[in-house]
Design a protein around this motif. Structure first.
Motif, mmCIF file in Angstrom:
data_model
loop_
_atom_site.group_PDB
_atom_site.id
_atom_site.type_symbol
_atom_site.label_atom_id
_atom_site.label_comp_id
_atom_site.label_asym_id
_atom_site.label_seq_id
_atom_site.Cartn_x
_atom_site.Cartn_y
_atom_site.Cartn_z
ATOM 1 N N ASP A 38 5.127 11.122 -5.181
ATOM 2 C CA ASP A 38 4.786 10.511 -3.897
ATOM 3 C C ASP A 38 5.294 9.072 -3.821
ATOM 4 N N THR A 39 5.212 8.348 -4.928
ATOM 5 C CA THR A 39 5.694 6.966 -4.946
ATOM 6 C C THR A 39 7.207 6.915 -4.741
ATOM 7 N N ARG A 74 0.840 -1.197 0.000
ATOM 8 C CA ARG A 74 0.000 0.000 0.000
ATOM 9 C C ARG A 74 0.882 1.257 0.000
ATOM 10 N N VAL A 75 0.734 2.045 -1.044
ATOM 11 C CA VAL A 75 1.562 3.241 -1.219
ATOM 12 C C VAL A 75 0.657 4.470 -1.083
ATOM 13 N N PRO A 76 0.800 5.266 -0.010
ATOM 14 C CA PRO A 76 -0.104 6.403 0.216
ATOM 15 C C PRO A 76 0.275 7.605 -0.647
ATOM 16 N N VAL A 101 -4.685 5.453 -1.793
ATOM 17 C CA VAL A 101 -3.663 4.418 -1.644
ATOM 18 C C VAL A 101 -3.548 3.663 -2.962
ATOM 19 N N ARG A 134 -0.561 11.907 -1.483
ATOM 20 C CA ARG A 134 -0.732 13.136 -0.700
ATOM 21 C C ARG A 134 -2.188 13.471 -0.424
ATOM 22 N N GLN A 169 3.757 -0.836 -9.879
ATOM 23 C CA GLN A 169 2.623 -0.189 -9.221
ATOM 24 C C GLN A 169 1.493 0.038 -10.218
ATOM 25 N N ARG A 213 12.041 5.276 1.395
ATOM 26 C CA ARG A 213 11.918 5.105 2.852
ATOM 27 C C ARG A 213 11.731 3.649 3.271
ATOM 28 N N GLN A 214 11.635 2.741 2.308
ATOM 29 C CA GLN A 214 11.348 1.350 2.656
ATOM 30 C C GLN A 214 12.607 0.635 3.164
ATOM 31 N N ASP A 240 9.049 9.065 -3.131
ATOM 32 C CA ASP A 240 9.327 9.354 -1.720
ATOM 33 C C ASP A 240 9.087 8.121 -0.849
ATOM 34 N N TRP A 241 8.029 7.371 -1.153
ATOM 35 C CA TRP A 241 7.715 6.171 -0.371
ATOM 36 C C TRP A 241 8.769 5.081 -0.566
#
Length: 575
Positions: free
Chosen positions: A109-110, A29-31, A37, A33, A85, A116-117, A112-113
């Motif tokens: 946004d993707t 699940r990729v949130p 999702v 802004r 995705q 961070r993984q 940035d996500w």
């Protein structure tokens, strides 16, 4: 034995993988802004996958089947972990699917996500073709430093807009694509699409065109209604145009295209924008391919593994020229320093009386004429096509040139090879019995047996065509060697349906036009109206005199069925 792995390896002509033992984490699940999702799948080797360079693929066509198999698997088996995705509103991702509009925000946004993984290492590349390439261009000027390369195939930064020009509305591609994505999540979507291909082609003849989506789908479709209602210059499309971002791209880019691809002009424009901006590592590969071609997939995969993986590992990719082109006719790959390459000068090949074509200025003559009937429109044959069941690329043009609504102009036999590489255009002095008319120009190679094969073409729609008008037609760019013993031919007509919408002759808006008017067309070739095709030619001294003498048209005898000359077509139906 993993049969899918072996099949993909063979289809893409790849070396054996590091591993065939992969694991897939599904529905990550990729949130975004705005709270939506989007879902993604992560492909990685079963052991040692964490920390590998990541290849990010963002697609509206799902995360399985023809998307995941040929794209995610070969990379995950050869040094990457792959995140694929589903874009907004498709295959489980939340939100509404509004094609092309949200790819910048959602893409950033993707990114940035991803970084961070806990499984992310230090680097990633962006990868994919067509729409999957457009999502790369949408974010390309604002990438985080972890992105080390982009590999966009058969794509460009203003994806839909070239189809929607007011002076050359390309109907088939956006309509067929709109029908495809409208039904892509139904069970057995691919077989359904193949079975209804004829129905879709019939729908393209619907009048008014605003009802064509209902004829094909049984209901209206927002995307199809929008392409019919709004020209490329409309503010409606403003958020889809990322051309202004291209000069600011800093990440290395390796772009793969085809001479018969629907997006080629825009792709070459993007490469030239980076080239002119002094981009340190932008390279371009163009092959003899149409949009749906196995050659595109093979070359893009090779670039991801050779160019992209090296950069993701902090290594220098193998050195090669910035531009690598397949020169058709010669049937060889050649390297060049830039696009367009130096050393090719535009040369006018003038239309002449009697169906001749030469570099000499035309003599005084009467115009040639033909009748164009939009109820029986001049058909599209081969060339730049994306529709199911239609042959794309190089084909025999005998049937097209036999039509009474197609004029042909042909040189004498070439005494030396003539090499044409670069941008091609034509200036046709034209008059119609109606104020609204189209001019379609096609460049062909006629071999020693009289077989005429299409090289490139283009169309322009005219207003005020009932007065003699110099119609400037931009053809697709090309790289082609016309062989000694062959002849160069130019076709002139008033359509290529359904690739281009048929011109009804009335000036009515394309969405609501209901009346079709037959037109009498004239093509002029005299000293005051020197119609010509402009070819970027590299000439030898002998060539200066080898194709300048006009030759009257002669009837050609074909004693055997013409051989079809085509590009390979395979892979996904994605646009």
């Amino acid at each position: 034995m993993n049969l899918n792995s072996h099949l993909v390896q063979r289809l893409l002509r790849l070396p054996p993988p590091l591993t065939r033992d992969l694991t897939i984490e599904r529905d990550l699940r990729v949130p975004m802004r705005d709270g939506a999702v989007l879902l993604a799948d992560r492909w990685a080797p079963k052991s040692g996958g964490d920390g590998l360079p990541t290849a990010l693929i963002r697609a509206p066509y799902g995360r399985a089947g023809l998307t995941a198999g040929p794209m995610a698997r070969p990379l995950a088996e050869r040094g990457f972990q792959v995140l694929i995705q589903s874009t907004r509103g498709t295959f489980g991702s939340e939100g509404a699917f509004d094609p092309l509009r949200r790819e910048r925000e959602d893409g950033l946004d993707t990114l940035d996500w991803v970084i961070r993984q806990p499984w992310f290492g230090e680097s990633m590349i962006l990868y994919g073709s067509s729409y999957l390439g457009f999502v790369q261009w949408a974010v390309a000027d604002a990438l985080p430093p972890q992105v080390k390369a982009m590999i966009p195939g058969v794509s460009e930064s203003a994806l839909t807009l070239d189809f929607l020009r007011g002076d050359a509305f390309s109907l088939e591609t956006p309509f067929v694509w709109g029908v495809q994505v409208a039904g892509q999540e139904r069970p057995l979507a691919m077989p359904r699409q193949l079975l209804r291909a004829k129905k879709v082609r019939r729908a393209l003849r619907t009048l008014p065109l605003a009802q064509a989506d209902t004829a094909a789908l049984g209901h209206h479709d927002d995307y199809i209604q929008n392409i019919l209602a709004h020209d490329a210059g409309s503010p409606f499309w403003q958020g889809l145009d990322h051309r202004h971002r291209v000069p600011d791209i800093q990440v290395p880019v390796s772009s793969v295209g085809g001479w018969y691809d629907i997006f080629l002009p825009g792709q070459l424009r993007d490469h030239r924008a980076m080239q002119d901006a002094g981009h340190p590592l932008a390279r371009l590969t163009v092959g003899p391919w149409a949009h749906i071609s196995m050659g595109v997939g093979q070359t893009a995969a090779a670039e991801a593994l050779d160019f992209g993986l090296a950069l993701a590992r902090g290594e220098e990719p193998a050195e090669r020229a910035p531009v690598r082109l397949f020169v058709m006719g010669e049937e060889k790959w050649r390297d060049f320093p830039s696009w367009p390459p130096p050393g090719y000068e535009p040369r006018r090949f003038h239309l002449q009386p009697g169906g001749a074509l030469s570099t000499e200025a035309p003599a005084g003559s009467s115009p040639d004429g033909y009748r164009y009937d939009p109820a029986d429109p001049t058909p599209a044959l081969g060339g730049v096509r994306m529709a199911f069941g239609e042959q794309a690329g190089r084909v025999d043009n005998a049937a097209l040139e036999a039509r009474p609504d197609v004029l042909t102009y042909t040189t004498s036999v070439l005494e030396e090879d003539a090499e044409v590489v670069g941008e091609v255009s034509a200036e046709i002095f034209f008059r119609s019995s109606l104020p609204h008319a189209d001019v379609f120009v096609r460049l062909c190679d006629v071999d020693a047996d009289g077989r005429s094969t299409n090289v490139c073409d283009g169309l322009i729609s005219l207003t005020g065509a009932d007065e003699i008008t110099p119609a400037t037609v931009t053809l697709w760019p090309t790289a082609y060697r016309f062989r000694r013993g062959h002849r160069i031919r130019v076709q002139v007509s008033s359509g290529a349906f359904p690739r281009y919408n048929r011109n009804p002759g009335t000036g009515e808006p394309r969405a609501t036009a209901t009346t079709l008017r037959t037109a009498d067309q004239q093509v002029f070739h005299d000293p005051q109206h020197p119609s010509a095709v402009l070819l970027p030619v590299r000439r030898t001294r002998r060539q200066a005199s080898s194709y300048v003498q006009p030759e009257a048209r002669e009837e050609e005898t074909r004693t055997s069925p013409p051989e079809r000359v085509t590009v390979n077509r395979a892979g996904s139906p994605e646009a």
